[in-house]
Write an enzyme that holds these catalytic residues in place. Structure first.
Site, mmCIF file in Angstrom:
data_model
loop_
_atom_site.group_PDB
_atom_site.id
_atom_site.type_symbol
_atom_site.label_atom_id
_atom_site.label_comp_id
_atom_site.label_asym_id
_atom_site.label_seq_id
_atom_site.Cartn_x
_atom_site.Cartn_y
_atom_site.Cartn_z
ATOM 1 N N TYR A 186 -2.317 -1.671 10.287
ATOM 2 C CA TYR A 186 -2.450 -1.871 8.839
ATOM 3 C C TYR A 186 -1.209 -1.336 8.132
ATOM 4 O O TYR A 186 -0.613 -2.029 7.294
ATOM 5 C CB TYR A 186 -3.699 -1.167 8.316
ATOM 6 C CG TYR A 186 -3.843 -1.234 6.814
ATOM 7 C CD1 TYR A 186 -4.429 -2.334 6.207
ATOM 8 C CD2 TYR A 186 -3.372 -0.203 5.996
ATOM 9 C CE1 TYR A 186 -4.557 -2.408 4.822
ATOM 10 C CE2 TYR A 186 -3.494 -0.270 4.622
ATOM 11 C CZ TYR A 186 -4.088 -1.374 4.041
ATOM 12 O OH TYR A 186 -4.198 -1.447 2.668
ATOM 13 N N SER B 269 0.861 -1.184 0.000
ATOM 14 C CA SER B 269 0.000 0.000 0.000
ATOM 15 C C SER B 269 0.892 1.227 0.000
ATOM 16 O O SER B 269 2.041 1.184 0.461
ATOM 17 C CB SER B 269 -0.880 0.004 1.264
ATOM 18 O OG SER B 269 -1.508 1.258 1.458
#
Length: 247
Positions: free
Chosen positions: A151, A138
């Protein structure tokens, strides 16, 4: 990575970017197998998209990963590509001890789930002349969003793990590709109506174009994620962290 004549297993492919990429590959004539936890979604996908196969898979469960590996490789010995898309994203308050359950679940799915899948499939793919492993990190692996600390950490770990995997597999024919998405309008963190997130179809189109035009690519970075991916090497990390966390 070649764009046609692959047999591709997509973990976490019942929705969002995983499903979107699976359908794009399917439309190009690849054989696609989707793995996911929810049988009703798998059944619906198989009904609506003739030719796509599905397999029950919970990456949180080592026995489920083992069973999926056995099923996929037995039915499709020509398997040559795996995309590890399964992941979750939840906000955390680090001053609340209750956040630990969220952190542990995020690590189990995002990081351990990826490692479990690749532990089973990487040796198999290493025997394929056209083998491909695609991991998913990401933009937040490079610039953290403070409300999703675990995350971010798992995606940073996936980036590092992918680099190590690529080095260890350098003596094999396997290509290791890291997808680095920006915020995209999916249900992850309820971003489907977020005007600041990238439309799903735009992300899918740009990603597929990169894969087609750069067959030897190691990182798939759409233009929009460059703001995050390049922040540190362009000496603007502090400013970018501040901008990302200003809302």
């Amino acid at each position: 990575m070649k764009t046609t004549n692959n047999t591709i297993f997509v973990t976490g492919g019942t929705s969002g970017l995983g499903l979107g990429l699976a359908l794009r590959w399917h439309d190009l004539g690849n054989k696609v197998i989707i793995g996911g936890r929810r049988k009703e979604l798998l059944d619906r996908i198989a009904t609506e998209h003739a030719g796509i196969d599905t397999v029950l898979l919970d990456v949180d469960d080592p026995e489920s990963v083992e069973a999926a590996f056995d099923e996929v490789t037995a039915k499709y010995p020509e398997l040559n590509a795996v995309l590890t898309m399964a992941g979750i994203m939840q906000p955390e308050n680090l001053l609340d001890p209750g956040h630990l359950a969220t952190a542990e679940a995020t690590i189990t799915t995002n990081l351990l789930g990826t490692i479990r899948v690749l532990t089973r499939f990487a040796p198999y793919l290493a025997g394929r002349q056209d083998g491909v492993i695609l991991t998913v990190s990401s933009g937040l692996a490079f610039v953290p969003l403070a409300i999703t600390p675990t995350y971010n950490a798992t995606k940073a770990a996936i980036h590092s793990y992918t680099q190590s995997l690529r080095i260890q597999l350098a003596g094999t024919p396997v290509q290791v590709i890291e997808l680095i998405p920006p915020a995209v309008q999916t249900t992850l963190m309820n971003q489907q109506d977020n005007d600041n997130a990238m439309p799903v179809e735009d992300y899918l189109s740009e990603t597929m174009s990169i894969l087609a035009e750069q067959p030897d690519v190691t990182e798939v970075t759409v233009q929009r994620v460059g703001f995050l991916r390049d922040a540190e090497r362009e000496n603007r990390l502090a400013q970018t962290v501040a901008a990302v966390n200003s809302h």
